[in-house]
Motif scaffolding. Sequence first.
Motif, PDB file in Angstrom:
ATOM      1  N   GLN A 212       0.875  -1.435   0.106  1.00 49.74           N
ATOM      2  CA  GLN A 212       0.025   0.137  -0.143  1.00 49.74           C
ATOM      3  C   GLN A 212       0.914   1.277   0.005  1.00 49.74           C
ATOM      4  O   GLN A 212       1.849   1.246   0.793  1.00 49.74           O
ATOM      5  N   ILE A 213       0.633   2.036  -1.123  1.00 45.26           N
ATOM      6  CA  ILE A 213       1.429   3.155  -1.086  1.00 45.26           C
ATOM      7  C   ILE A 213       0.432   4.508  -1.092  1.00 45.26           C
ATOM      8  O   ILE A 213      -0.724   4.481  -1.557  1.00 45.26           O
ATOM      9  N   LEU A 214       1.218   5.543  -0.465  1.00 45.81           N
ATOM     10  CA  LEU A 214       0.598   6.919  -0.475  1.00 45.81           C
ATOM     11  C   LEU A 214       1.684   7.788  -0.817  1.00 45.81           C
ATOM     12  O   LEU A 214       2.866   7.904  -0.417  1.00 45.81           O
ATOM     13  N   ALA A 215       1.170   8.697  -1.752  1.00 45.94           N
ATOM     14  CA  ALA A 215       2.329   9.720  -2.250  1.00 45.94           C
ATOM     15  C   ALA A 215       1.469  11.134  -2.434  1.00 45.94           C
ATOM     16  O   ALA A 215       0.334  11.092  -2.817  1.00 45.94           O
ATOM     17  N   ASP A 216       2.280  12.213  -2.238  1.00 46.65           N
ATOM     18  CA  ASP A 216       1.628  13.540  -2.352  1.00 46.65           C
ATOM     19  C   ASP A 216       2.358  14.288  -3.542  1.00 46.65           C
ATOM     20  O   ASP A 216       3.164  13.736  -4.144  1.00 46.65           O
ATOM     21  N   THR A 217       1.825  15.538  -3.799  1.00 51.62           N
ATOM     22  CA  THR A 217       2.612  16.334  -4.801  1.00 51.62           C
ATOM     23  C   THR A 217       3.747  17.011  -4.576  1.00 51.62           C
ATOM     24  O   THR A 217       4.466  17.892  -5.393  1.00 51.62           O
ATOM     25  N   HIS A 218       4.246  16.650  -3.409  1.00 51.91           N
ATOM     26  CA  HIS A 218       5.617  17.363  -2.803  1.00 51.91           C
ATOM     27  C   HIS A 218       6.777  16.437  -2.777  1.00 51.91           C
ATOM     28  O   HIS A 218       7.735  16.583  -2.462  1.00 51.91           O
ATOM     29  N   GLY A 219       6.407  15.128  -3.637  1.00 54.13           N
ATOM     30  CA  GLY A 219       7.558  14.433  -3.489  1.00 54.13           C
ATOM     31  C   GLY A 219       7.600  13.405  -2.511  1.00 54.13           C
ATOM     32  O   GLY A 219       8.548  12.463  -2.496  1.00 54.13           O
ATOM     33  N   ASN A 220       6.760  13.294  -1.607  1.00 51.38           N
ATOM     34  CA  ASN A 220       6.681  12.329  -0.263  1.00 51.38           C
ATOM     35  C   ASN A 220       6.070  11.078  -0.711  1.00 51.38           C
ATOM     36  O   ASN A 220       4.945  11.219  -1.315  1.00 51.38           O
ATOM     37  N   VAL A 221       6.784  10.028  -0.781  1.00 48.84           N
ATOM     38  CA  VAL A 221       6.024   8.689  -1.001  1.00 48.84           C
ATOM     39  C   VAL A 221       6.265   7.829   0.240  1.00 48.84           C
ATOM     40  O   VAL A 221       7.404   7.811   0.634  1.00 48.84           O
ATOM     41  N   ILE A 222       5.254   7.332   0.750  1.00 46.89           N
ATOM     42  CA  ILE A 222       5.547   6.297   1.982  1.00 46.89           C
ATOM     43  C   ILE A 222       4.841   4.953   1.709  1.00 46.89           C
ATOM     44  O   ILE A 222       3.741   5.062   0.760  1.00 46.89           O
ATOM     45  N   HIS A 223       5.051   3.965   2.458  1.00 46.85           N
ATOM     46  CA  HIS A 223       4.003   2.677   2.364  1.00 46.85           C
ATOM     47  C   HIS A 223       3.503   2.320   3.808  1.00 46.85           C
ATOM     48  O   HIS A 223       4.201   2.930   4.546  1.00 46.85           O
ATOM     49  N   LEU A 224       2.573   1.469   3.739  1.00 43.66           N
ATOM     50  CA  LEU A 224       1.787   1.270   4.902  1.00 43.66           C
ATOM     51  C   LEU A 224       2.076  -0.326   4.938  1.00 43.66           C
ATOM     52  O   LEU A 224       1.170  -1.006   5.711  1.00 43.66           O
ATOM     53  N   GLY A 225       3.070  -0.786   4.535  1.00 38.46           N
ATOM     54  CA  GLY A 225       3.362  -2.071   4.789  1.00 38.46           C
ATOM     55  C   GLY A 225       2.646  -3.174   3.550  1.00 38.46           C
ATOM     56  O   GLY A 225       2.542  -2.502   2.714  1.00 38.46           O
ATOM     57  N   ILE A 226       2.915  -4.423   3.870  1.00 37.08           N
ATOM     58  CA  ILE A 226       2.277  -5.383   2.924  1.00 37.08           C
ATOM     59  C   ILE A 226       0.890  -5.808   3.222  1.00 37.08           C
ATOM     60  O   ILE A 226       0.599  -5.776   4.310  1.00 37.08           O
ATOM     61  N   ARG A 227       0.488  -6.460   2.207  1.00 32.01           N
ATOM     62  CA  ARG A 227      -0.597  -7.515   2.417  1.00 32.01           C
ATOM     63  C   ARG A 227      -0.634  -8.673   1.585  1.00 32.01           C
ATOM     64  O   ARG A 227      -0.040  -8.527   0.638  1.00 32.01           O
ATOM     65  N   ASP A 228      -1.104  -9.587   2.231  1.00 35.70           N
ATOM     66  CA  ASP A 228      -1.170 -11.026   1.720  1.00 35.70           C
ATOM     67  C   ASP A 228      -2.196 -11.401   1.173  1.00 35.70           C
ATOM     68  O   ASP A 228      -3.446 -11.536   1.824  1.00 35.70           O
ATOM     69  N   CYS A 229      -2.337 -11.357  -0.178  1.00 38.71           N
ATOM     70  CA  CYS A 229      -3.825 -11.543  -0.777  1.00 38.71           C
ATOM     71  C   CYS A 229      -3.681 -13.009  -1.409  1.00 38.71           C
ATOM     72  O   CYS A 229      -4.345 -13.062  -2.729  1.00 38.71           O
ATOM     73  N   GLY A 318      -3.694  19.242  -2.494  1.00 44.36           N
ATOM     74  CA  GLY A 318      -2.359  19.845  -2.555  1.00 44.36           C
ATOM     75  C   GLY A 318      -1.495  20.024  -1.266  1.00 44.36           C
ATOM     76  O   GLY A 318      -0.470  20.510  -1.212  1.00 44.36           O
ATOM     77  N   GLU A 319      -2.060  19.355  -0.049  1.00 39.70           N
ATOM     78  CA  GLU A 319      -1.338  19.156   1.088  1.00 39.70           C
ATOM     79  C   GLU A 319      -0.302  18.009   1.172  1.00 39.70           C
ATOM     80  O   GLU A 319      -0.505  17.141   0.254  1.00 39.70           O
ATOM     81  N   LYS A 320       0.497  18.308   2.030  1.00 35.99           N
ATOM     82  CA  LYS A 320       1.461  17.229   2.063  1.00 35.99           C
ATOM     83  C   LYS A 320       0.629  15.942   3.003  1.00 35.99           C
ATOM     84  O   LYS A 320      -0.115  16.193   3.592  1.00 35.99           O
ATOM     85  N   LEU A 321       1.442  14.782   2.792  1.00 32.03           N
ATOM     86  CA  LEU A 321       0.823  13.725   3.339  1.00 32.03           C
ATOM     87  C   LEU A 321       0.931  13.937   5.183  1.00 32.03           C
ATOM     88  O   LEU A 321       1.804  14.698   5.488  1.00 32.03           O
ATOM     89  N   SER A 322      -0.082  13.488   5.873  1.00 29.77           N
ATOM     90  CA  SER A 322       0.000  14.001   7.193  1.00 29.77           C
ATOM     91  C   SER A 322       0.810  13.368   8.042  1.00 29.77           C
ATOM     92  O   SER A 322       1.285  13.543   9.426  1.00 29.77           O
ATOM     93  N   ILE A 323       1.503  12.303   7.609  1.00 29.82           N
ATOM     94  CA  ILE A 323       2.474  11.363   8.270  1.00 29.82           C
ATOM     95  C   ILE A 323       3.818  11.107   7.225  1.00 29.82           C
ATOM     96  O   ILE A 323       3.695  11.292   5.933  1.00 29.82           O
ATOM     97  N   THR A 324       4.871  10.896   7.968  1.00 28.34           N
ATOM     98  CA  THR A 324       5.977  10.400   7.308  1.00 28.34           C
ATOM     99  C   THR A 324       6.162   8.946   7.450  1.00 28.34           C
ATOM    100  O   THR A 324       5.301   8.346   8.197  1.00 28.34           O
ATOM    101  N   GLN A 325       7.336   8.285   6.674  1.00 33.48           N
ATOM    102  CA  GLN A 325       7.684   7.029   6.859  1.00 33.48           C
ATOM    103  C   GLN A 325       7.960   6.684   8.293  1.00 33.48           C
ATOM    104  O   GLN A 325       7.576   5.624   8.526  1.00 33.48           O
ATOM    105  N   ASP A 326       8.624   7.592   8.942  1.00 33.22           N
ATOM    106  CA  ASP A 326       8.894   7.459  10.378  1.00 33.22           C
ATOM    107  C   ASP A 326       7.915   7.429  11.363  1.00 33.22           C
ATOM    108  O   ASP A 326       8.105   6.728  12.351  1.00 33.22           O
ATOM    109  N   ASP A 327       6.681   8.127  10.778  1.00 35.61           N
ATOM    110  CA  ASP A 327       5.494   7.993  11.858  1.00 35.61           C
ATOM    111  C   ASP A 327       4.635   6.662  11.573  1.00 35.61           C
ATOM    112  O   ASP A 327       3.948   6.303  12.399  1.00 35.61           O
TER     113      ASP A 327
END
Length: 476
Positions: A212-229, A318-327
């Motif tokens: 699961q990926i989340l990315a904003d227009t400011h170049g921030n890209v984070i993941h929320l871990g994996i899913r086994d489907c 147009g906002e940044k993601l409210s969390i970073t990968q460290d969060d």
Amino acid sequence: MKIKKILIANRGEIALRIIRACKEMGITSVAIFSEPDLNGLWVRRADEAYPILGDPIKAYLDYERIIDIAKKAGVDAIHPGYGFLSENGDFARACERAGIKFIGPRADDIDLYGDKMASKTAMKKVGMPVLEGTEEPIIDIKEAEKIAKQIGFPVIIKAAFGGGGRGMRIVRSEEEFKDLFEAATSESMKFFGRGEVFIEKYVENPRHIEVQILADTHGNVIHLGIRDCSIQRRHQKVIEIAESPSLSKDTRDKICEVSVNALKKLGYVSAGTVEFLVDENENFYFIEMNTRVQVEHPVSEVVSGVDIIQEMIRVAEGEKLSITQDDVNIRGFAIEFRLNSEDPTKNFMPTTGTIKNLMLPGGIGIRNDNALYEGYKLPTNYDSMIGKLIVYGKDWEDTVNKARRALDELNIGGVVTNIPLHRAVIRDEDFIKGKFTTKYLDEKLEKLDIKNEDIFEKEEAKAKFLKELVDELKKQ
């Protein structure tokens, strides 16, 4: 731009899910509905609702009419949910031309990743491991057979412009290639209007893993871990898990890292899912990218604590993601059970009916995503999924135990569902041990103890017995 009003171009539980996110953010929600959906719960819960009459399926695909409704309603943005128009680049462009924000990826990205061959080529260029196969869509059978021989059997034929298992065939020998190729291209033409396919090496007994990926227009890209489907039937997901009880942490970390790096390089924006096949030696290969919120997004939400829908809305503003990968702190496990109106004891024959005696489980770690209520008549115009049960626990054993209890509490009376299948799976030793691949249901189905039973009727019988006992004691 702050979004104040959103039209949800969808129906059912995902429409209600988006409405709830809007309410929490103080955003006015607008629903649309076909005639069979007049009494839908999402229609009742939305701040405003507008009918789209005519053929029920085509109604939710008629984006010109939907955009016209959006203009009249004065909305700032449209959220497409999943399915229907969610991966339609032309719809996203039409929204932008109308001055309405499309809550999702850019139209060009939707087009790119909707073309399996083009997305595979793009991912390969940025270092993503891919399976050996054709570089371009193909429809000529002689050329296709030549390529299959070069790759080496077994190979898999996949529709180049579709998904969901349609236009897909596994070919294990040269002798059966011609018949299966013709079947795959014919089915692809029937369902997607295009007969082109691509061919790639087939991985025996893989796991289906996604990020699961989340990315904003400011170049921030984070993941929320994996899913086994991996637990699927006819290439359709049945049960999804976050994270994976059997994949090593090292492999999980590598898959997440390569996904984030690839989408950073490609400039992706909004929510998205990168999907992989993982073989028995934990080698992983990119298979496709989904440019929308997934049906199974709740399991990622509950293990990460991140609201994916709300993040999509912030990115569209147009906002940044409210969390970073460290969060992001992935904790425990979550299992999602897709609830379908079908009879698992009769080859999953579709069913219908009016909901009665609805009993939803509760307690710590239980989430119910559905739009059901007692007296609701299930429409027969759409696919069979009517809801999802999501269970969260602090570790795998705790999650399995909670799921067993929750499924035993769950009752959807008035219609036959696949709940008995889930009750059987959660008691299977291989599932409990985390031992499953995409072949799990194919191999297990006939062995599982699947019994249709109405929990309400059992509890009514118990109540009757106890009343008779009380009456007998009164006489003494």
